[in-house]
Design a protein around this motif. Sequence first.
Motif, PDB file in Angstrom:
ATOM      1  N   ASN A 254      48.897  51.817  17.202  1.00  0.00           N
ATOM      2  CA  ASN A 254      47.789  51.193  17.927  1.00  0.00           C
ATOM      3  C   ASN A 254      47.384  49.861  17.306  1.00  0.00           C
ATOM      4  O   ASN A 254      47.128  48.871  18.020  1.00  0.00           O
ATOM      5  N   LYS A 258      47.888  46.367  19.211  1.00  0.00           N
ATOM      6  CA  LYS A 258      46.669  45.600  19.467  1.00  0.00           C
ATOM      7  C   LYS A 258      46.798  44.179  18.925  1.00  0.00           C
ATOM      8  O   LYS A 258      46.371  43.215  19.575  1.00  0.00           O
ATOM      9  N   ARG A 261      48.909  42.237  21.427  1.00  0.00           N
ATOM     10  CA  ARG A 261      48.224  42.005  22.698  1.00  0.00           C
ATOM     11  C   ARG A 261      47.123  40.961  22.580  1.00  0.00           C
ATOM     12  O   ARG A 261      46.824  40.255  23.543  1.00  0.00           O
ATOM     13  N   GLN A 262      46.520  40.875  21.413  1.00  0.00           N
ATOM     14  CA  GLN A 262      45.410  39.942  21.222  1.00  0.00           C
ATOM     15  C   GLN A 262      45.858  38.564  20.759  1.00  0.00           C
ATOM     16  O   GLN A 262      45.020  37.703  20.506  1.00  0.00           O
TER      17      GLN A 262
END
Length: 301
Positions: A254, A258, A261-262
């Motif tokens: 995760n 993350k 994705r950010q």
Amino acid sequence: MAQLIKLQDYVSRYERNIFQYPPKYMRLKSENWEKMRGRFERGLLYVESTEEEKTEKPTKWNKILQRLKVEEAEESNEKASPYIPQTLKELKQFFLDGLIPFQLKWASTTLQDKSFLAPAYYEESVLKYFLQRFPDTYLLMYNPIVEMKKAHMELEHIMIGPFGIEIITYLTDSHGELVHPSSEKSWYIEENGVPHRRMNPLIPLRRSETFVKSVLRKYDLDFPFRKVVLAPDLTFMEGQEPYQTVYIGKEKYNDWFKEKRQMKSPLKHDQLKVAEALLKHSRTTSVRRPEWDYEESLMEE
């Protein structure tokens, strides 16, 4: 969507001009997403095209906008009905699914040449994962075939981000729960206390690393890289991570995902230079497109 700049040994538009196509793709995707979302919000997504739209150049992007996804009726003789997204989330997925054929076309054709794309890639789940779940600024080489020591070898996936390269092996095991890393030729994956062998994924990762390092050295490119064993559904047990290597299992996935994705950074010049160098030393197998096919390709640009 990560951009598919190389698929095995297929010819790619990106290898023809890596500085032109990534920003062009991002611009086209953004423009056509806004156009599709606007039509969806006005309830006009599947109505008859306007006279203005009928006269637009019939690009691949316009075909996506006009596309009706028809689902076959399940095990019956009922007439299939068009799939119409009901929510913005469904529309986004519909749009992303429509981009897969477009991405594969750019990764297997240029204006004058083409490779014969294996149909299985349209449904390749790992490829779809990389393309649909990561930002546009990530450039993906999916199992590229390269020449090393006068032999052609298929490498692991190479994802080139704005600030570094990740050489990734995607580890899946439908009957596994725990992974026991080892320095030996085999690793063990365990389910319900019962272990079974699989080849040590670090072996092909190291081979891929050798290629990346040699290309970076040849062009005096200072760009960080690391090896990644990616196993979102598995748990890594004991085992020291080797130098410049990370194990991404359930416990780390995760945070790793993350972070990707950010990522808000735009494409970087050094990133494109690295991609250009890696593409230059990748194998390409293609044929000349027929004249009629070449004329159609001009309309798609």
